[in-house]
Structure formats: structure tokens, C-alpha cells
Enzyme design. Structure first.
Site, PDB file in Angstrom:
ATOM      1  N   HIS A  92       0.796  -1.220   0.000  1.00  0.00           N
ATOM      2  CA  HIS A  92       0.000   0.000   0.000  1.00  0.00           C
ATOM      3  C   HIS A  92       0.832   1.275   0.000  1.00  0.00           C
ATOM      4  CE1 HIS A  92      -4.377  -0.775   0.293  1.00  0.00           C
ATOM      5  NE2 HIS A  92      -3.925  -1.997   0.430  1.00  0.00           N
ATOM      6  N   ASP A 153      -7.182   4.375   9.456  1.00  0.00           N
ATOM      7  CA  ASP A 153      -8.563   4.293   8.987  1.00  0.00           C
ATOM      8  C   ASP A 153      -8.818   2.996   8.224  1.00  0.00           C
ATOM      9  OD1 ASP A 153      -9.384   6.713  10.054  1.00  0.00           O
ATOM     10  OD2 ASP A 153      -8.785   7.853   8.285  1.00  0.00           O
ATOM     11  N   GLU A 264     -12.368  12.956  13.767  1.00  0.00           N
ATOM     12  CA  GLU A 264     -11.780  13.354  12.495  1.00  0.00           C
ATOM     13  C   GLU A 264     -12.685  14.420  11.878  1.00  0.00           C
ATOM     14  OE1 GLU A 264     -10.690  10.356   9.699  1.00  0.00           O
ATOM     15  OE2 GLU A 264      -9.315   9.334  11.065  1.00  0.00           O
TER      16      GLU A 264
END
Length: 451
Positions: A92, A153, A264
Site C-alpha cells: 500500500h 482508517d 476526524e
């Protein structure tokens, strides 16, 4: 823009050893796992899907000694090989950081041995493999009624990958990033040594590796701090029309202990029927007023909060939430609430991944932009970027929320003066933006950088 950090720097004074010699040499290493010299093309890809550097070989280790032996062998071959090594978790990285041009990529997910061992007690922790996914650690620790304190997240990332960066999400204001919640590491150094390190043992290596972008060693095991896990989550969203009020409320909520467990925020620009879109997951406190709310052509700021609880605490938690919300200055008609299992909340982004994969929109270029902005500049920045540069947010989410720098004790970042800094993440994909090109997005990046 080839920003891959694993491109070799050639030294003209050294003789170059041919790839055939290097390959033959690698084949002599005694391994529990194996090298792959043919099926290597997937290692030239990552989530960023913009940089593609083909390695000479992929190591599929079955043991930590495989990683140690390989690195030691390459180190002893000397700089004439120009070989680089990159550890690859779930792939990633965004700009080729887990690739190694004509080098060796280590597939950390192949690493075998004890995956996750949970220890209960006064200070519970989990001993985990560096190639293990956080989602698997969550499920294993929940069997003991425990869970890690700090998250990202998206949970389908490896431990070694996020600990080599920081690991930031909405819990960081309370617990710090993931790198602040590690008791101990097992690391293979650039010379191939296997070293255990912590705050009190080989501390320089411990602090160097955490957030060290893989340049100080490869994390093969980690001891992660745990806490009692809740069963449920109260998930809340509210909207603001003024950034100054939005940021003031964010800073207020993240400044004291008995606040929400997750905070957030994100920016919404020119979105039609926004509240109706969210009603598939959230229930408005005032349905009639919410149905009449118009988001067309407006720049809005969403404060997203979560409070963890167990079913027998519902009444008390509701009172706490009401008290916290009463201190905020959001648009009253935009209060949206949801109640979901703890696991579903933490793994919420995976739901979006499944939908995007079904549409063929997951494996596309992801030239995202991640910035830290000092509090002293955030209002001017927001006025210019959200008011002039960005015209809509149909391109993907824009996350923005403050962090208290006192919680970031281990980062290698030279942060700005003052107690607060803002995290900004532009999570865009070219297939979703006007013009549909990376070049268009780079122009936006340049404008944002210049503010």
C-alpha cells in the site's frame, strides 16, 4: 516523478557485477523459504499505481533467519552489486517505496511462525509478526476482550508497514499514532543482524525504526499495547458552514480527556443531496429539517466523532454524548447518528474498498497528498485551498483534523512551533476527477503547495 527511495546510486569508481552473477549468488543462500526469479511482476506495483520498478528477485521468507541471511549475504557482496532491498507488506505504498529497482523485494506476508500471541494482565499486549495485517490482530485480540489502542482508517495493512511510517487516525489525539503504542520490536538491520529493541534496550534502533520509513531496519515482530475492547460505537456526524467554528470545535474536543474516542473531520465542496446520501448509514436527529437542508454549491465541513461503549452503558454514554454535543456550534439540522458494532466501525473503509473493486475503481493510480499544516497557517490555508483551488470533492475525500504534538513523541518529523498541527489528506483518484488525468491532479498539488 520517480520518487522511489530504493533506486540505487551508482558509484563510477566501483566495478559493476552483472545480474547473472548476482542471481547465481542469491541462489546459494540457504533458506527455509525461497526466492522467486520469474514471477516478479506484481512486485513492481503498489497501491499508488504510478511507479513501477522491476526487481531481480522476490524473497518469500518462512523465517526471520531467511531475511537475516539474505540481507547479510547482500551486505557482504559489497556495493559493487548496487543491490537494494525493500520490505513489502500489503503493497500500500504510494510512490514505489516498497519496490526495489533490480534489487530484492522481501514479501513480508510470507513470514511464518507465531502470528499473533495475546498476553493479558495489567498491561496487556500482543506479540505479532511484522507481516501480519491489523485486521487479523483485531480479530485475534478481540477473542480475549482486548484491542490495540491506536489505528489507521484502513486495517488491511501490515504492522511493519504502518510502524515504519506512523499510523495515524482519529484515535491519535488520545493515544498518539501507532508508533507510540509499541513496547518492543524485533528488527533485522542493514547488516543482517537480528536485534530486539525497546525504550530501554537498543533504544537508538527502537526510535530509529519506528517511523523510519524502512531505512533503519526491517520490523519482523512487534509488541503492541492493548486495552479493553468495547462492543459498540456511537457514530456521529455534524456539519459546519464556517471553517473557523469547525476547527475551534475540533480543537476543543481533542484537548481534554473525557471526550469522544475518535475525532476526524472532512471537507465537502458542492455536493448535491449530501444528508440524503448519508441516510443509508445514519439517522438524522431532526428528519424533517435534515430533508430540507441544501448542500448544493456550498463548502461544508463535517466533524465526525465516535464514542465507544458496552450495551449496559448505553444510558450513561447517551448522557455523555449529549453533554459533549451541547458544547459545539454545528448546524443543528445536520446532526446524524448511527450505532454500529466496534469491528464494523474500525473496518468501515473496507466496505468502500469492496464497492470500488466491484466497479473496477480500486486498482487505479492514487496520487494522494498528505500534509501537516501548522495551526498558525491553517485558516489562511483553508480559505485559499477550500475556497479557491478545489471546486468540488467528487474526486474523493479530503480529511482534516488537528493533532496535539505532545502525543507524537517518536516521530522523525520536524513539526512547527506551537502545540497543534493539522493533518490533511487529499484521497483522490484520477478516474474520479475532472479531466480524469494525473496531470490535472498534479496541477492541484502544485497550487496547494504554493499556498
Amino acid at each position: 516523478m520517480n520518487l522511489c527511495s530504493n533506486l540505487p546510486l551508482a558509484d563510477p569508481s566501483l566495478p559493476n557485477l552483472g545480474s547473472s552473477y548476482v542471481l547465481s549468488s542469491l541462489k546459494t543462500i540457504h533458506l527455509d523459504g525461497h526466492f522467486n526469479f520469474d514471477n516478479i511482476y506484481h512486485a513492481a506495483n503498489d497501491f499508488g499505481n504510478r511507479h513501477h520498478y522491476l526487481p531481480l528477485a522476490i524473497l518469500h521468507p518462512k523465517s526471520v533467519s531467511d531475511i537475516s541471511s539474505t540481507i547479510k549475504h547482500i551486505y557482504e557482496m559489497g556495493p559493487a552489486t548496487e543491490l537494494t532491498i525493500a520490505a513489502r507488506g500489503h503493497g500500500h505504498s504510494l510512490q514505489g517505496q516498497a519496490q526495489a529497482h533490480r534489487g530484492v523485494v522481501i514479501n513480508m506476508e510470507s513470514l511464518q511462525g507465531p502470528k499473533t500471541i495475546v498476553h493479558t494482565g495489567k498491561m496487556p499486549y500482543a506479540d505479532v509478526s511484522g507481516g501480519e495485517l491489523w485486521i487479523n490482530i483485531l480479530h485475534e485480540s478481540l477473542k480475549h476482550g482486548l484491542a490495540p489502542k491506536s489505528w489507521t482508517d484502513y486495517l488491511h495493512l501490515t504492522v511493519g508497514g504502518t510502524l515504519s511510517n506512523a499510523g495515524i487516525s482519529g484515535q491519535a489525539f488520545r493515544h498518539g499514532p501507532q508508533i507510540n503504542n509499541v513496547y518492543q520490536l524485533e528488527v533485522v538491520t542493514g547488516k543482517g543482524d537480528i536485534i530486539t529493541c525497546s525504550e530501554t534496550q537498543n533504544a537508538d534502533l527502537f526510535y530509529g525504526v519506528l517511523g523510519g520509513l524502512g531505512q533503519f531496519g526491517i520490523i519482523t515482530r512487534a509488541r503492541i499495547s492493548l486495552e479493553p475492547a468495547p462492543k459498540m460505537v456511537k457514530w456521529i456526524r455534524v456539519l459546519y458552514s464556517e471553517f473557523s467554528i469547525f476547527s475551534k470545535d475540533q480543537e476543543h474536543l481533542t484537548s481534554f480527556k473525557n471526550s469522544f474516542d475518535y475525532i476526524e473531520g472532512f471537507v465537502i465542496i458542492n455536493r448535491t443531496g449530501l444528508l440524503n446520501t448519508w441516510r443509508s448509514s445514519f439517522n438524522p436527529r431532526e428528519p424533517l429539517q435534515a430533508s430540507q437542508f441544501n448542500s448544493d454549491g456550498r463548502t461544508l465541513y463535517c466533524l465526525e466523532m465516535a464514542k465507544y461503549f458496552n450495551p449496559d452503558e448505553t444510558h450513561i454514554v447517551n448522557q455523555v454524548i449529549e453533554s459533549l454535543l451541547s458544547e459545539l456550534s454545528y448546524i443543528p439540522s445536520t446532526l446524524l447518528l448511527s450505532e454500529v458494532p466496534y469491528v464494523d466501525f474500525l473496518d468501515r473503509v473496507h466496505v468502500s474498498e469492496i464497492k470500488l473493486r466491484a466497479k473496477g475503481l480500486w486498482e487505479v493510480p492514487h496520487p494522494w497528498l498528505n500534509l501537516l499544516i501548522p495551526k498558525s497557517r491553517i485558516h489562511d490555508f483553508a480559505k485559499e485551498v477550500f475556497g479557491n483551488i478545489l471546486r468540488d470533492t467528487g474526486n474523493g475525500p479530503i480529511l482534516i483534523y488537528p493533532v496535539n504534538k505532545s502525543k507524537y513523541l517518536l516521530t522523525k518529523l520536524t513539526l512547527h512551533k506551537g502545540s497543534w498541527t493539522y493533518t490533511l489528506d487529499l484521497i483522490f483518484a484520477p478516474s474520479l476527477i475532472a479531466g480524469g488525468t494525473i496531470e490535472h491532479l498534479w496541477l492541484l498539488h502544485k497550487k496547494i503547495f504554493s499556498t
